[in-house]
Design an enzyme around this catalytic site. Structure first.
Site, mmCIF file in Angstrom:
data_model
loop_
_atom_site.group_PDB
_atom_site.id
_atom_site.type_symbol
_atom_site.label_atom_id
_atom_site.label_comp_id
_atom_site.label_asym_id
_atom_site.label_seq_id
_atom_site.Cartn_x
_atom_site.Cartn_y
_atom_site.Cartn_z
ATOM 1 N N LYS A 1 42.491 -8.793 45.599
ATOM 2 C CA LYS A 1 41.523 -9.556 44.704
ATOM 3 C C LYS A 1 41.463 -8.787 43.396
ATOM 4 O O LYS A 1 39.945 -8.132 42.958
ATOM 5 C CB LYS A 1 40.125 -9.955 45.438
ATOM 6 C CG LYS A 1 40.177 -10.821 46.542
ATOM 7 C CD LYS A 1 39.084 -10.737 47.134
ATOM 8 C CE LYS A 1 39.062 -12.507 47.999
ATOM 9 N NZ LYS A 1 37.579 -11.892 48.755
ATOM 10 N N ILE B 1 39.774 -7.335 38.563
ATOM 11 C CA ILE B 1 38.894 -8.096 38.899
ATOM 12 C C ILE B 1 39.324 -9.206 39.383
ATOM 13 O O ILE B 1 39.138 -10.110 37.300
ATOM 14 C CB ILE B 1 37.463 -7.271 39.426
ATOM 15 C CG1 ILE B 1 36.755 -8.266 38.142
ATOM 16 C CG2 ILE B 1 37.776 -6.151 40.110
ATOM 17 C CD1 ILE B 1 34.869 -8.087 38.643
ATOM 18 N N CYS B 2 39.025 -10.405 40.223
ATOM 19 C CA CYS B 2 39.930 -11.242 40.016
ATOM 20 C C CYS B 2 38.244 -12.291 40.054
ATOM 21 O O CYS B 2 37.804 -12.738 40.975
ATOM 22 C CB CYS B 2 40.504 -12.341 41.506
ATOM 23 S SG CYS B 2 40.825 -13.675 41.139
ATOM 24 N N LEU B 3 38.156 -13.074 39.045
ATOM 25 C CA LEU B 3 37.004 -14.000 39.073
ATOM 26 C C LEU B 3 37.243 -14.824 39.076
ATOM 27 O O LEU B 3 36.698 -16.372 38.379
ATOM 28 C CB LEU B 3 35.807 -13.495 37.398
ATOM 29 C CG LEU B 3 35.391 -11.873 37.503
ATOM 30 C CD1 LEU B 3 35.083 -11.693 36.739
ATOM 31 C CD2 LEU B 3 35.003 -12.287 38.638
#
Length: 101
Positions: free
Chosen positions: A45, A52-54
């Protein structure tokens, strides 16, 4: 460009990480991307460079609340939940360890 530190407490141990982000030209229409460089490549992620994957959860929330949301919302509603999910998982897998161990 902004940089600082974030932390997460897991089983009464405090884990600290350096974070950084740049405010995009299109802010507040576009949310900044948070990077945790020291965790780069340790979780799925995360994008290249430790971002970071948001996109699944936080970016739609940001889009619905433009221009009311700001950097505090990014930290509380973006970074906080990400840390709460990813850090315990990384600890359980033995990928990260507390600095005192």
């Amino acid at each position: 460009r902004w940089f600082g530190r974030c932390w997460y407490v897991h089983e009464l141990l405090k884990y600290e990480f350096a974070i950084e982000f740049e405010i995009p030209v299109t802010y507040p229409g576009t949310a900044p991307e948070i990077a945790i460089p020291e965790l780069d490549g340790k979780t799925a992620k995360m994008y290249r460079g430790g971002k970071i994957c948001l996109s699944d959860h936080f970016k739609p929330l940001w889009a619905r609340n433009v221009p009311k949301f700001g950097l505090a919302h990014l930290m509380a509603l973006g970074l906080g939940p990400w840390l709460a999910v990813e850090i315990p998982d990384l600890i359980a897998k033995g990928i990260i360890q507390h600095k005192d161990k």
